[in-house]
Design an enzyme around this catalytic site. Structure first.
Site, short mmCIF file in Angstrom:
data_model
loop_
_atom_site.label_atom_id
_atom_site.label_comp_id
_atom_site.label_asym_id
_atom_site.label_seq_id
_atom_site.Cartn_x
_atom_site.Cartn_y
_atom_site.Cartn_z
N LYS A 38 3.57 -7.01 12.01
CA LYS A 38 2.77 -7.25 10.80
C LYS A 38 2.98 -8.67 10.29
O LYS A 38 4.09 -9.09 10.00
CB LYS A 38 3.16 -6.21 9.74
CG LYS A 38 2.27 -6.27 8.51
CD LYS A 38 2.22 -4.93 7.81
CE LYS A 38 1.58 -5.03 6.45
NZ LYS A 38 1.30 -3.72 5.87
N ARG A 68 -0.74 5.40 13.73
CA ARG A 68 0.16 4.66 14.64
C ARG A 68 -0.31 4.83 16.07
O ARG A 68 -1.00 5.80 16.38
CB ARG A 68 1.59 5.21 14.57
CG ARG A 68 2.01 5.45 13.18
CD ARG A 68 3.42 5.21 12.80
NE ARG A 68 3.43 5.44 11.36
CZ ARG A 68 3.96 6.50 10.77
NH1 ARG A 68 4.61 7.39 11.48
NH2 ARG A 68 3.88 6.66 9.47
N ARG A 71 0.84 -1.21 0.00
CA ARG A 71 0.00 0.00 0.00
C ARG A 71 0.87 1.24 0.00
O ARG A 71 2.02 1.22 0.38
CB ARG A 71 -0.89 0.02 1.25
CG ARG A 71 -2.08 -0.92 1.17
CD ARG A 71 -2.98 -0.76 2.39
NE ARG A 71 -3.54 0.57 2.46
CZ ARG A 71 -3.30 1.43 3.44
NH1 ARG A 71 -2.51 1.13 4.43
NH2 ARG A 71 -3.86 2.63 3.42
C1 BTN Z 1 0.45 -3.78 2.35
O1 BTN Z 1 1.24 -2.85 2.09
O2 BTN Z 1 0.15 -4.02 3.52
C2 BTN Z 1 -0.16 -4.58 1.25
C3 BTN Z 1 0.74 -5.70 0.79
C4 BTN Z 1 0.13 -6.56 -0.31
C5 BTN Z 1 1.12 -7.57 -0.85
C6 BTN Z 1 0.47 -8.51 -1.82
S1 BTN Z 1 1.50 -9.89 -2.21
C7 BTN Z 1 0.40 -10.37 -3.48
C8 BTN Z 1 -0.06 -9.10 -4.17
N1 BTN Z 1 0.85 -8.70 -5.22
C9 BTN Z 1 1.47 -7.56 -4.94
O3 BTN Z 1 2.31 -7.02 -5.66
N2 BTN Z 1 1.05 -7.09 -3.75
C10 BTN Z 1 0.05 -7.94 -3.17
#
Ligand code: BTN
Length: 271
Positions: free
Chosen positions: A127, A262, A62
């Site tokens: 996380k 946070r 994100r």
């Molecule tokens: C976050 O930042 O918390 C979201 C992370 C999401 C990661 C997943 S892995 C599968 C899919 N492909 C990606 O490139 N990102 C999501």
């Protein structure tokens, strides 16, 4: 080299049960830049098309962040879903997805996991996973959603610096060699059950469970906005999935696209 379980389609399908009818196709890749990007660029895929990869070379998180995605260790899953009621009907979808992922982790046997608004999967204030929902199409008509789920399952030795925030994996929580196929199948199953439910009822169908999983609720938090940092008390979410925060005796709502949050209390800060 520690023991790892490579992805296997039949082992993943074995977990799907009644949700299997929603699955159009399951594709497994050895490597890809990003499973979300791959589905986005492949045209005319049917709703219910799922992709898993052993590795991502440019995994996306994100807010433009990278998602660390080493080979054979974790779950990198994307699922394409088509909605006909327009992208405005999808408010809160990523929160509903968070509930579905928690259901999968609980079916797997994990306990004490929660959601950190908007949709981080956390355990012991670290996380465990993240969700990236990317929508394209019409605001009022047909649209396509790519739901990306990343779960830390059995991370190799990494420093916190490489991930840039405190993290944890399934291996550490369960203290056992993870069954990656079982977990991937359970996550897919819960997503395939949750999406038709969301399509019919929206976030309302998930809101109560979301609130029960909310790790911020009642805590003093800092809301980082483009205008500066505000302090308040977390009061759950509204029906659109916005974060409700009590600031100076008033409830204010914040949208996930605009702010990050946070804990304000240093005793809650992970070590
Ligand atoms: C976050 O930042 O918390 C979201 C992370 C999401 C990661 C997943 S892995 C599968 C899919 N492909 C990606 O490139 N990102 C999501």
């Amino acid at each position: 080299m520690s023991q790892i379980e490579l992805l296997d389609e039949s082992a993943i399908r074995a977990e799907l049960n009644s949700a299997a009818k929603q699955l159009a196709q399951l594709e497994i890749l050895q490597t890809v830049d990003s499973t979300n990007r791959y589905l986005h660029d492949k045209k005319d895929l049917p709703s219910g098309y799922a992709l898993l990869s052993e590795q991502q070379t440019a995994g996306r998180g994100r807010l433009g962040r990278a998602w660390v995605s080493p080979f054979g260790r974790n779950i990198y899953l994307s699922l394409l879903w088509r909605f006909c009621a327009g992208s405005t009907s999808l408010t809160g979808l990523s929160l509903a997805v968070g509930v579905a992922v928690i259901n999968a982790l609980e079916s797997y046997g994990l306990t004490n996991i929660g959601l950190k608004w908007p949709n981080d999967i956390v355990c012991s204030q670290r996380k465990l996973g993240g969700i990236l929902v990317e929508v394209s199409g019409d605001a009022a008509g047909p649209c396509q959603v790519i739901i990306g789920v990343g779960l830390n399952v059995q991370m190799p030795q990494l420093t916190e610096m490489e991930i840039n925030q405190p993290w944890i994996d399934v291996r550490t929580i369960s203290n056992q060699i993870p069954q990656r196929n079982r977990l991937a199948g359970l996550v897919l199953r819960e997503l395939l059950l949750a999406l038709p439910e969301f399509q019919q009822k929206g976030l309302a169908a998930f809101q109560k469970q979301w609130q029960q999983l909310d790790v911020f609720y009642g805590n003093t938090i800092n809301i980082h906005t483009p205008q500066g940092i505000l302090e308040g008390t977390a009061r759950g979410i509204d029906e659109l999935g916005n974060l409700r925060v009590e600031v100076d005796d008033q409830i204010r709502s914040f949208n996930s696209g605009e702010v990050s949050v946070r804990y304000a209390d240093p005793k809650n800060t992970p070590v």
